[in-house]
Scaffold this motif. Sequence first.
Motif: not given
Length: 139
Positions: A18-31
């Motif tokens: 779940s944490l890895i998925e959150s980081f990926i989604e966070l990266g997309v949001i920041v991008h």
Amino acid sequence: MSTDTEQAINQTRDTLASLIESFIELGVIVHDFQGTESSKDALAIRLNETIETLGKLQKPESSALDQVPIPRDVLEYIEDGRNPDVYTREFVEATRKSNQYLRGKMAAMKDLREILGKKISSEFPELSEVVEDIKKRTN
């Protein structure tokens, strides 16, 4: 391994996924961040969820994880950004080499015991029983 420990490990694995998925989604949001109110809200929500997930890892609900020691070498390996699967593969290979070396030493000692026993028995026949007893006990 006990059921509690397995359950705690599975729970931690799920939390990490779940944490890895959150980081990926966070990266997309920041991008894709555009500076609008909705993008700020989405970023804040995802950051809060990520922090909450990190908190779950820091304080697991089950104390069964305390019974599963993680070697410091593995943690340092991960902190260096390296794959723990590679660490496992290298560790298994080193263990295999060590086992082969020790197996060779054991075979050599067994051969030495046999040869030395035969020589002692032939030179000192009165010690034959003692030599055979030693061979039996060291087999």
